[in-house]
Design a protein around this motif. Structure first.
Motif, PDB file in Angstrom:
ATOM      1  N   HIS A   1     -21.964  -1.020  18.560  1.00 38.77           N
ATOM      2  CA  HIS A   1     -23.297  -0.496  18.272  1.00 38.77           C
ATOM      3  C   HIS A   1     -23.385   0.981  18.666  1.00 38.77           C
ATOM      4  N   PRO A   2     -24.083   1.800  17.869  1.00 32.70           N
ATOM      5  CA  PRO A   2     -24.231   3.223  18.228  1.00 32.70           C
ATOM      6  C   PRO A   2     -24.874   3.400  19.602  1.00 32.70           C
ATOM      7  N   ARG A   3     -24.405   4.426  20.307  1.00 36.44           N
ATOM      8  CA  ARG A   3     -24.991   4.800  21.596  1.00 36.44           C
ATOM      9  C   ARG A   3     -25.937   5.972  21.356  1.00 36.44           C
ATOM     10  N   ARG A   4     -27.195   5.833  21.829  1.00 38.77           N
ATOM     11  CA  ARG A   4     -28.202   6.864  21.573  1.00 38.77           C
ATOM     12  C   ARG A   4     -29.017   7.134  22.842  1.00 38.77           C
ATOM     13  N   PRO A   5     -28.358   7.584  23.897  1.00 34.32           N
ATOM     14  CA  PRO A   5     -29.074   7.804  25.150  1.00 34.32           C
ATOM     15  C   PRO A   5     -30.063   8.955  25.040  1.00 34.32           C
ATOM     16  N   THR A   6     -31.215   8.792  25.681  1.00 40.55           N
ATOM     17  CA  THR A   6     -32.252   9.830  25.592  1.00 40.55           C
ATOM     18  C   THR A   6     -32.780  10.260  26.952  1.00 40.55           C
ATOM     19  N   ASP A   7     -32.270   9.695  28.041  1.00 40.15           N
ATOM     20  CA  ASP A   7     -32.656  10.135  29.375  1.00 40.15           C
ATOM     21  C   ASP A   7     -31.397  10.604  30.103  1.00 40.15           C
ATOM     22  N   PRO A   8     -31.540  11.398  31.172  1.00 44.03           N
ATOM     23  CA  PRO A   8     -30.361  11.981  31.828  1.00 44.03           C
ATOM     24  C   PRO A   8     -29.368  10.959  32.351  1.00 44.03           C
ATOM     25  N   TYR A   9     -29.872   9.876  32.928  1.00 45.01           N
ATOM     26  CA  TYR A   9     -28.954   8.869  33.469  1.00 45.01           C
ATOM     27  C   TYR A   9     -28.120   8.244  32.349  1.00 45.01           C
ATOM     28  N   ALA A  10     -28.787   7.804  31.285  1.00 44.54           N
ATOM     29  CA  ALA A  10     -28.069   7.191  30.169  1.00 44.54           C
ATOM     30  C   ALA A  10     -27.084   8.167  29.539  1.00 44.54           C
ATOM     31  N   LEU A  11     -27.509   9.418  29.403  1.00 46.15           N
ATOM     32  CA  LEU A  11     -26.605  10.425  28.843  1.00 46.15           C
ATOM     33  C   LEU A  11     -25.381  10.602  29.729  1.00 46.15           C
ATOM     34  N   SER A  12     -25.582  10.632  31.047  1.00 47.16           N
ATOM     35  CA  SER A  12     -24.439  10.790  31.952  1.00 47.16           C
ATOM     36  C   SER A  12     -23.456   9.642  31.780  1.00 47.16           C
ATOM     37  N   LYS A  13     -23.963   8.437  31.567  1.00 47.90           N
ATOM     38  CA  LYS A  13     -23.077   7.294  31.417  1.00 47.90           C
ATOM     39  C   LYS A  13     -22.334   7.328  30.081  1.00 47.90           C
ATOM     40  N   LYS A  14     -22.985   7.804  29.039  1.00 48.66           N
ATOM     41  CA  LYS A  14     -22.274   7.967  27.762  1.00 48.66           C
ATOM     42  C   LYS A  14     -21.129   8.961  27.914  1.00 48.66           C
ATOM     43  N   LEU A  15     -21.398  10.074  28.573  1.00 44.91           N
ATOM     44  CA  LEU A  15     -20.349  11.068  28.793  1.00 44.91           C
ATOM     45  C   LEU A  15     -19.206  10.487  29.617  1.00 44.91           C
ATOM     46  N   CYS A  16     -19.541   9.644  30.596  1.00 42.68           N
ATOM     47  CA  CYS A  16     -18.499   9.002  31.399  1.00 42.68           C
ATOM     48  C   CYS A  16     -17.672   8.036  30.559  1.00 42.68           C
ATOM     49  N   GLU A  17     -18.318   7.302  29.658  1.00 41.05           N
ATOM     50  CA  GLU A  17     -17.571   6.413  28.769  1.00 41.05           C
ATOM     51  C   GLU A  17     -16.607   7.210  27.890  1.00 41.05           C
ATOM     52  N   ASP A  18     -17.090   8.330  27.341  1.00 37.07           N
ATOM     53  CA  ASP A  18     -16.235   9.150  26.491  1.00 37.07           C
ATOM     54  C   ASP A  18     -15.049   9.706  27.279  1.00 37.07           C
ATOM     55  N   MET A  19     -15.310  10.111  28.503  1.00 33.83           N
ATOM     56  CA  MET A  19     -14.252  10.605  29.364  1.00 33.83           C
ATOM     57  C   MET A  19     -13.231   9.509  29.660  1.00 33.83           C
ATOM     58  N   ALA A  20     -13.734   8.311  29.946  1.00 34.37           N
ATOM     59  CA  ALA A  20     -12.850   7.186  30.223  1.00 34.37           C
ATOM     60  C   ALA A  20     -11.964   6.885  29.017  1.00 34.37           C
ATOM     61  N   ARG A  21     -12.544   6.925  27.822  1.00 33.84           N
ATOM     62  CA  ARG A  21     -11.767   6.701  26.607  1.00 33.84           C
ATOM     63  C   ARG A  21     -10.677   7.750  26.451  1.00 33.84           C
ATOM     64  N   SER A  22     -11.001   8.988  26.745  1.00 31.67           N
ATOM     65  CA  SER A  22     -10.026  10.065  26.630  1.00 31.67           C
ATOM     66  C   SER A  22      -8.840   9.831  27.557  1.00 31.67           C
ATOM     67  N   PHE A  23      -9.111   9.442  28.808  1.00 28.93           N
ATOM     68  CA  PHE A  23      -8.018   9.164  29.742  1.00 28.93           C
ATOM     69  C   PHE A  23      -7.224   7.940  29.298  1.00 28.93           C
ATOM     70  N   ALA A  24      -7.891   6.907  28.820  1.00 34.17           N
ATOM     71  CA  ALA A  24      -7.178   5.720  28.358  1.00 34.17           C
ATOM     72  C   ALA A  24      -6.270   6.067  27.184  1.00 34.17           C
ATOM     73  N   ASP A  25      -6.754   6.912  26.281  1.00 32.39           N
ATOM     74  CA  ASP A  25      -5.962   7.275  25.109  1.00 32.39           C
ATOM     75  C   ASP A  25      -4.722   8.086  25.466  1.00 32.39           C
ATOM     76  N   ARG A  26      -4.733   8.721  26.628  1.00 37.12           N
ATOM     77  CA  ARG A  26      -3.549   9.471  27.060  1.00 37.12           C
ATOM     78  C   ARG A  26      -2.383   8.541  27.376  1.00 37.12           C
ATOM     79  N   GLY A  27      -2.682   7.273  27.660  1.00 41.98           N
ATOM     80  CA  GLY A  27      -1.643   6.280  27.821  1.00 41.98           C
ATOM     81  C   GLY A  27      -1.049   6.152  29.211  1.00 41.98           C
ATOM     82  N   LYS A  28      -1.558   6.909  30.190  1.00 39.74           N
ATOM     83  CA  LYS A  28      -1.012   6.841  31.544  1.00 39.74           C
ATOM     84  C   LYS A  28      -1.812   5.922  32.454  1.00 39.74           C
TER      85      LYS A  28
END
Length: 298
Positions: free
Chosen positions: A133-160
């Motif tokens: 489902h699309p992520r559509r955060p509109t408050d600072p806390y939710a936005l921070s968590k979306k950014l953390c998810e994206d960061m986590a995905r980036s590290f996972a994709d690095r494969g280490k």
């Protein structure tokens, strides 16, 4: 337990304490937090301090990352984004450098955008809401968590580094039950905090919740699973706490019909949450054990 040495960030906090209690008899647990933690090796410090985080990650096999500003009331928007995003970056970077095998990252259901009244409320496109489902955060806390998810995905994709993302809903600690009961007693008139609590009863418009003991078990399951995948996994109680059935309540709140991709789910359990809990059950072996509707309705 698949991992012998596990670091819990936020070990001195409410949720961290439950996680430590769940894990400490199964592995060697250590903590990192600004707050003290009893009964385990513990480093006092901030996740915003990269050097402190690096020291904490040395010799660890896995990290359960809980430390954060935990809601929209925990600071200004700038402070919430600073702590949560920079802190998660520091944890992931330090874990990768230290050769940690798996990091469990704590996100939130608020990333969907239909949780916190302090932001614009965007209803879900379909039910149950799943990881696609699309992520559509509109408050600072939710936005921070979306950014953390994206960061986590980036590290996972690095494969280490294996990364597993959990999305707990409102964690209903015993300390918060008085506010939840006050809201249940006056659903339309409640303006919390009204029962001596530090903050109003949470869970968004649908009154989602999860028992902290269940969240702790979800962390353990994410560590023990042989092939957990990335997720993200919704971690939620089996019901909502709202008086009306879920589909009826959502219709009243949004003024529209929502696509039901699993109508049988809401026929079998009319108070089932908005979220798909099957992925956590299938990939992690996690199912919430505590149905807290009984706290309110018997």
């Amino acid at each position: 337990m698949r991992f012998q040495n596990v670091l819990v960030t936020g070990a001195g906090g409410l949720l961290g304490g439950y996680a430590v209690a769940e894990l400490k008899d199964r592995c060697r647990v250590s903590g990192l937090d600004l707050l003290p933690a009893e009964g385990i090796p513990h480093l006092r410090g901030s996740i915003e301090d990269a050097d402190t985080v690096a020291r904490a990650c040395e010799g660890q096999d896995a990290v359960v990352h809980i430390a954060a500003r935990p809601n929209v009331w925990s600071g200004s928007g700038r402070e919430i984004v600073q702590t949560n995003v920079v802190g998660t970056w520091n944890v992931l970077e330090a874990a990768e450098r230290a050769g940690v095998k798996r990091v469990v990252v704590t996100s939130s259901d608020s990333v969907i955008g239909f949780t916190v009244f302090e932001g614009a409320m965007i209803p879900p496109d379909y039910l149950p809401v799943d990881a696609a489902h699309p992520r559509r955060p509109t408050d600072p806390y939710a936005l921070s968590k979306k950014l953390c998810e994206d960061m986590a995905r980036s590290f996972a994709d690095r494969g280490k580094l294996e990364v597993v993302v959990l999305r707990p809903v409102y964690v209903l600690y015993p300390e918060f039950e008085a506010e939840v009961k006050a809201r249940a007693a006056d659903p339309t008139g409640y303006r919390g905090p009204a029962a001596g609590g530090r903050q109003p009863a949470g869970g968004g418009p649908m009154w989602h919740y999860v028992d902290p003991r269940d969240v702790a078990v979800a962390y353990r399951c994410a560590l023990e699973a042989a092939d957990p995948g990335f997720g993200p996994y919704f971690i939620c109680g089996p019901t909502t706490l709202a008086p009306e059935p879920t589909v009826e309540r959502l219709r009243a709140r949004t003024g529209r019909e929502t696509d039901l991709r699993d109508p049988a789910l809401y026929r079998v359990e009319p108070h089932a949450p908005l979220y798909d809990l099957s992925a956590a059950a299938e990939r992690l072996g996690f199912r919430a054990a505590h149905d807290l509707r009984r706290v309110l309705y018997g």
